[in-house]
Scaffold this active site. Sequence first.
Site, PDB file in Angstrom:
ATOM      1  N   GLU A 258       0.850  -1.198   0.000  1.00  0.00           N
ATOM      2  CA  GLU A 258       0.000   0.000   0.000  1.00  0.00           C
ATOM      3  C   GLU A 258       0.874   1.231   0.000  1.00  0.00           C
ATOM      4  O   GLU A 258       2.022   1.170   0.434  1.00  0.00           O
ATOM      5  CB  GLU A 258      -0.859   0.059   1.269  1.00  0.00           C
ATOM      6  N   LYS A 260       2.223   4.601   1.535  1.00  0.00           N
ATOM      7  CA  LYS A 260       2.327   5.106   2.906  1.00  0.00           C
ATOM      8  C   LYS A 260       2.066   6.604   2.882  1.00  0.00           C
ATOM      9  O   LYS A 260       2.808   7.357   2.250  1.00  0.00           O
ATOM     10  CB  LYS A 260       3.700   4.800   3.500  1.00  0.00           C
ATOM     11  N   ARG A 303      -3.966   8.095  17.221  1.00  0.00           N
ATOM     12  CA  ARG A 303      -3.205   6.858  17.429  1.00  0.00           C
ATOM     13  C   ARG A 303      -3.123   6.484  18.911  1.00  0.00           C
ATOM     14  O   ARG A 303      -3.058   5.320  19.260  1.00  0.00           O
ATOM     15  CB  ARG A 303      -1.817   7.111  16.843  1.00  0.00           C
ATOM     16  N   PHE A 372      -7.296   2.575   5.376  1.00  0.00           N
ATOM     17  CA  PHE A 372      -6.607   1.380   4.896  1.00  0.00           C
ATOM     18  C   PHE A 372      -7.016   0.117   5.639  1.00  0.00           C
ATOM     19  O   PHE A 372      -6.554  -0.961   5.312  1.00  0.00           O
ATOM     20  CB  PHE A 372      -5.079   1.547   4.922  1.00  0.00           C
TER      21      PHE A 372
END
Length: 588
Positions: A258, A260, A303, A372
């Site tokens: 994928e 980044k 996060r 994602f």
Amino acid sequence: MEFATFADRAAAIEAEPADLEIVDRVTALLVDAGDDLEIIARFVQGRVFPAWESTTLDIGPTTCYEAIARAAGTNVDADDVEDRLAELGEIGDVAASYEFGGQQGLGAFTGGGADGNDGGSGDLTVREVHETLTDLATTEGAGSQDRKVDLLFGLFNRCSSEEARYLARLVLSEMRIGVGEGTVRDAIAAAFDAPADRVERALQVSNDYGEVARIARDEGVEGLDATDLELGRPVQAMLAQAGTVTDALEEWDEAAVEWKYDGARVQLHHDPGAAADPKSDTEDSASPAADPDATGETRVFSRNMEEVTDALPEVVEFADAHLDRPAILDGEVVAIDDDGAPLPFQEVLKRFRRKHDVAKVREDVTVRPVFFDCLHVDGDDLLDEPLTTRHDRLEAVLTEEPDQDPEDVPALSLLWLTGDPDEIESIDADALEAGHEGIMLKNPDSAYSPGRRGKNWRKRKPDVETLDCVVTGAEWGEGRRATYLGTFELSVRDGDDLETIGKVATGITDEKLAELTDLLEPHVAAESGQEVELEPAIVFEVGYEEIQTSPTYSSGYALRFPRFVGVRHDKNPEDAETIDRVERLRGR
Ligand code: AMP
């Protein structure tokens, strides 16, 4: 449980050097915790609230020093506390060095009975400490700082030395008794006779040691297994480690590749509400989704599971427009320019976590999400599903914007399954060309492991070394690039000779190719078809993943995944690397 008992047990844990004994002591503490189990399972780690909750005490050290000073007596002030901290080195020792319990006044409203001795009031309970700290966390607005000091003073004023030691540490979230997350996990398992891996799974989905301890005790393994993801309760993000294409392809037959994106991680929780959720009115009428007035709820977490919804209205708008089922998605929020192309990471920081003037700053910096991964859709938890299945579910749940420009940062991160290094190389080149950071390599069969920095997700390692190589050849491009030289042949020195070591074609934008063509064209020595021989004049700095032996190039070596870094205008061919150095680098 009395807070004094908790403090005694914490002191005994702190004094214990052996890890296994620490687990035993925490186990016993959980077994004895009774109705306070949830609180104690958190307190023992220095937490007041579940890890997923955005609520924080928001008490700076100064507030804590002030409260300690006030409880310690009229002749003590916050500066004295700080002086003592400089001397003793740790806030728990400082708090324990004062005698509390004699101060009258504001503390009384928490029920603080000053009894005038160092034994503390003796009646402070774990629950009261928790309640007061919860009050304190929700205190907002004008005068809230004073009110926080008052509340904290009220608690210290009822503490013995030992209680004060652990209260001070709890308030500053540094328990320092050697109890980490793994200890509490093992203690829950031992205390309530549950397998550690089932406790671990429940912790991963709930991020609440208190709740998991209670479920393990009251509902057993079945309860633990039934603990699911919940919309609105964030999960720890799966993390990546650095890795190479070579290693990834050696370990997996194929890699999921994928782009980044260079932004900030976001976890989106979206519940479109009863109107769009056909299941909710039949199955779970108590759920918020069943509220007929619900317009849908969207929450966005960072996060670190901190709530950032208000700072990122674009993400909320995106969810409203493109998600019509309840879902938890994992992705990145990227700053974009007016054309939808990505901007550097620093731009996102102007928006992320912003609390004030969001609308105004939004005019200057626009962000958009790219997703994602998909952890939950429509009541299905997907953490244990393979990456490729989760990605399929992601694709299915997103109603893609019809007018998306291919130059834009995509809303759905594309995933390529391949075992072909050249294809990976070209995906990497496209990612760089489109302004992204590079590529991620993921194990296509891997589950989503919250909080783990494992080998299943690898960010392609930045080149450890670069080599300065002489450009000895090139090829004319094709199509759009027909007027540019590209695919540059690289050579290193062997005495007075030059020997080839590889070709570099990636990491170069069209603009750069034009510049390099101007630089190299005057040095063309011979041409045959698209191939061009160059007299040695220009030196490129080239990054690579590793050096391999190879029959293809005259040096006997080949650079694996060479990448153009820049032109060494300051170097002549005589200054380029030698084959000796290549051999030395290879031997490392
Ligand atoms: P790093 O922050 O350098 O450790 O790289 C890992 C981070 O890259 C993740 O935490 C994500 O925030 C970000 N990232 C960007 N694109 C992707 C992607 N396609 N898959 C996973 N993570 C990504």
